[in-house]
Design a protein around this motif. Sequence first.
Motif: not given
Length: 465
Positions: A44, A46, A61, A98
Amino acid sequence: MNLTPKSLRTGLGTSAPADLGTAGVLHGGTRPPPSGVPILTVRGVSKRYDADPDSPLVLDHVDMTVDRREIVALLGRSGSGKSTLLRIIAGLLSSTSGQVAVAGKPVSGPANDVAMVFQSFALFPWLTVLENVQVGLEARNVPAAEMRKRALAAIDLIGLDGFENAYPRELSGGMRQRVGFARALVLDPGILLLDEPFSALDVLTAETVRTDFLDLWGDGRLAIGAVLLVTHNIEEAVQMCDRILVMSSNPGRVAAEIEVTLPHPRVRTDPAFRQLVDHIYGLMTRRPKVAPGAADTMAAGLSLQLPHVSTNVLAGLMELVDGAPHNGVADLPVISSALQMSTDDLLKVAETLQMLGFAEVVEGDIRLAPAARQFAQAELDVRKRLFADHLLQRIPLAGHIRRVLQERPNHRAPRPRFETELEDHMSEAVADETLKAMISWARYAEIFAYDGDTEQFHLDAEEDA
């Protein structure tokens, strides 16, 4: 001084780490398969351009893993965020959200189990080869005797034995990049990050260094667990890697994952190799099509990002593909090789022709539309008319700017008027490139003009009158 490195068949003098196992020989055998045990996990991730929560995303993501004994490529165009992702994995950048873990440990700063080889060599010019290779070990406070022993072994492994006391200025580009590899390998990293390590080298030198690295990897003589390669060179990714992750652009996402099962050594002229290269070319040029008439859709006009490619380059590629022996259909990898044009640059031109409706890119082939063949064979006035028609039909921003100018009494509008609109949908840098492309194409097509001194868009003199 003879600067030709000796054979790379000299070993490190130490056995490979236990987790690498017994490797097959690259030539005449197969290298060990990935273990199925991730050494790198990205979940995840970003990244935004700045701290503003509304700023555009560089990465959106991203999920991925790299297994032990695996070489994985991050393949993508400029703007896909692949180098940004590599620096987040190395702990040189923080993600907006993330998590990244190497060998099960979260990465929150420069990681000891990660080493990196850069595109630009990044050697210290005032240090010798030996001193450059020792830099990382010195930072880890390795005792002097062990540090020297490990550095000399790494220098010997990458084929620079005898050049320990040479300075970077005395070495060729290929030899300097070998020093970069030695500096990373001496750390025995769990994962080796390669940031376009061959792109600064000439074609023959790059092929030699690439092949030598694959030989060492295939022979099991590199004390590293896995490799993550960032590249925009499709053939390089297919030649080297077990898996290829194709990144989309603006923002960067993993758009496709390809497992490469071709046996080693991989031959570029092999039909299966060519077929896979063509397939990836097709993936990297696939984009949403803008239907004719979409110029009336404001959202489409303000979200379509335009690459700044000159009309001379667009015309040149149409002329090349239209002529013999191509006759309207050409293989992009062949053109890239013939023109010595980077994959990234060629894809940008092909993608622009596709966006304008002058061509289609299918599985690595570029096919000219009838209008493009007419353009290639026409005089300048006809070319401008054809280009203007396609620009207004296929590029919503062109029609939007033209309508704004026509509706204003003085037929003028300041550049910030359109910049502000575009920046609601893309980064400032991408908006700037989009406007530069629009200005260049509109001038050629004579659908509107731009005054750089006053930063004003306006209709041309005849329409104004």
